[in-house]
Design an enzyme around this catalytic site. Structure first.
Site, PDB file in Angstrom:
ATOM      1  N   HIS A 133       0.850  -1.193   0.000  1.00 41.75           N
ATOM      2  CA  HIS A 133       0.000   0.000   0.000  1.00 41.75           C
ATOM      3  C   HIS A 133       0.885   1.243   0.000  1.00 41.75           C
ATOM      4  O   HIS A 133       1.712   1.437   0.897  1.00 41.75           O
ATOM      5  CB  HIS A 133      -0.898   0.005   1.240  1.00 41.75           C
ATOM      6  CG  HIS A 133      -1.758   1.218   1.348  1.00 41.75           C
ATOM      7  ND1 HIS A 133      -2.792   1.483   0.471  1.00 41.75           N
ATOM      8  CD2 HIS A 133      -1.728   2.253   2.221  1.00 41.75           C
ATOM      9  CE1 HIS A 133      -3.368   2.625   0.809  1.00 41.75           C
ATOM     10  NE2 HIS A 133      -2.739   3.108   1.868  1.00 41.75           N
ATOM     11  N   LYS A 154      -0.266  11.165   1.325  1.00 43.61           N
ATOM     12  CA  LYS A 154       0.500  10.529   0.250  1.00 43.61           C
ATOM     13  C   LYS A 154       0.025  10.985  -1.135  1.00 43.61           C
ATOM     14  O   LYS A 154       0.839  11.341  -1.990  1.00 43.61           O
ATOM     15  CB  LYS A 154       0.402   9.003   0.356  1.00 43.61           C
ATOM     16  CG  LYS A 154       1.001   8.407   1.613  1.00 43.61           C
ATOM     17  CD  LYS A 154       1.000   6.899   1.590  1.00 43.61           C
ATOM     18  CE  LYS A 154      -0.393   6.301   1.518  1.00 43.61           C
ATOM     19  NZ  LYS A 154      -1.209   6.628   2.723  1.00 43.61           N
ATOM     20  N   ASP A 172      -1.991   3.841  -4.339  1.00 42.68           N
ATOM     21  CA  ASP A 172      -2.695   2.942  -3.423  1.00 42.68           C
ATOM     22  C   ASP A 172      -2.109   1.533  -3.385  1.00 42.68           C
ATOM     23  O   ASP A 172      -1.663   1.073  -2.342  1.00 42.68           O
ATOM     24  CB  ASP A 172      -4.186   2.864  -3.756  1.00 42.68           C
ATOM     25  CG  ASP A 172      -4.962   2.068  -2.711  1.00 42.68           C
ATOM     26  OD1 ASP A 172      -4.778   2.344  -1.513  1.00 42.68           O
ATOM     27  OD2 ASP A 172      -5.717   1.158  -3.095  1.00 42.68           O
ATOM     28  N   ARG A 238      18.697  12.481  12.551  1.00 42.77           N
ATOM     29  CA  ARG A 238      19.047  13.892  12.747  1.00 42.77           C
ATOM     30  C   ARG A 238      20.262  14.310  11.933  1.00 42.77           C
ATOM     31  O   ARG A 238      20.331  15.422  11.412  1.00 42.77           O
ATOM     32  CB  ARG A 238      19.337  14.163  14.246  1.00 42.77           C
ATOM     33  CG  ARG A 238      18.115  14.015  15.141  1.00 42.77           C
ATOM     34  CD  ARG A 238      17.123  15.136  14.947  1.00 42.77           C
ATOM     35  NE  ARG A 238      17.734  16.427  15.214  1.00 42.77           N
ATOM     36  CZ  ARG A 238      17.824  16.995  16.422  1.00 42.77           C
ATOM     37  NH1 ARG A 238      17.351  16.348  17.477  1.00 42.77           N
ATOM     38  NH2 ARG A 238      18.366  18.184  16.576  1.00 42.77           N
TER      39      ARG A 238
END
Length: 298
Positions: A133, A154, A172, A238
């Site tokens: 998906h 998305k 999808d 980070r």
């Protein structure tokens, strides 16, 4: 799959019609060992390709020896024998194919061209597929899979990227197959070219943005997961010291976890991720550059 599927796909000539044995191997075989007299299998489940090398090798023997060598291979019931432009479909070969009910097809292509095309076709057709998906695009030549829970944006992000000139592949449901050492992603046949946008419904991407913005498939080179910003749950990168990976079909693919927050334009960030990944893969790492400069300042 059998030899008829190859005929349907490629413009090959049928020299002799044999039985319809299933093709199970994703790779063709040249039967070099078998022609020399060594046999390790009781049957052949792969397409056989014979070209200039095999033809010249057999030409070094008298007719009876040629027949014996090929007969020993035909006894293993290969699903099909493909002859390149350099291997003539001689009468004795067709006669043997008739006796052993073997399909022979020929083409004007060279052995290398046949090998490339048929191996790719077999790999795409016979490889196991899993459905993931998410959305799939091609950005700066890289296949980018965007995944995440519903409501993470998305489809909206995909639209922004398509408007920026990138290529749309799937929305999808992404069908993923292992093709050699890569994972190939493509849309389901029903949803090809369409996208579901929350609050808008189904849209036709080609009609809205142009047919040139659509691509049928692409290798999946990076996975980007969009998540709700929860620093106490997710471990966000980070510094960019090390690449993270996810596996599809056992193949490791670079993976980025991206927090979605108000005011952040995710499409721009995805473009930066892809561009930076290409730099890393070319040998440049901004983290290492940062550490080096820090040492120089000290």
């Amino acid at each position: 799959m059998n030899w008829k599927n190859i005929i349907d796909k490629f413009d090959f000539k049928v020299e002799h019609v044999g039985f319809e044995k299933e093709i199970k191997s994703t790779r063709m075989t040249r039967t070099g060992l078998e022609l020399s007299g060594y046999f390790s299998l009781e049957t052949i489940n792969a397409c056989i390709l014979w070209g200039k090398e095999e033809f010249n090798y057999l030409e070094t023997f008298d007719l009876n020896t040629k027949i014996k060598k090929v007969e020993n291979i035909f006894k293993l019931a290969p699903p099909v024998v493909i002859l390149s432009r350099s291997f003539a479909p001689t009468h004795w070969l067709i006669n043997l194919a008739t006796i052993y009910n073997i399909t022979i097809i020929s083409t004007s292509l060279s052995s290398s061209d046949i090998n490339t095309r048929i191996n790719l076709f077999l790999s795409e057709s016979l490889s196991k597929s899993i459905t993931i998906h998410g959305n799939l695009l091609e950005i700066y030549g890289q296949g980018v899979m965007i995944i995440g829970e519903s409501g993470m944006g998305k489809s909206e992000t995909t639209i922004e990227l398509v408007k920026d000139g990138h290529l749309f592949i799937a929305d999808d449901a992404i069908e993923c197959k292992k093709i050699f050492d890569k994972v190939m992603g493509s849309p389901s046949p029903i949803a090809k070219g369409f996208m579901e946008v929350r609050g808008l419904g189904i849209i036709d991407v080609a009609r809205l943005f142009g047919i040139e913005k659509i691509k049928e498939s692409t290798h999946i080179d990076v996975i980007i997961e969009l998540v709700e910003f929860k620093p106490n749950i997710h471990n966000f990168e980070r510094l960019g010291k090390d690449l993270q990976y996810k596996e599809i079909h056992g193949i490791k693919i670079p993976y980025y976890l991206v927090p979605v927050t108000s005011g952040k334009k995710i499409s721009d960030l995805i473009e930066v991720i892809v561009a930076n990944l290409k730099l890393i893969q070319s040998g440049y790492n901004s983290f290492n550059e940062f550490i080096q400069k820090s040492k120089e300042i000290k």
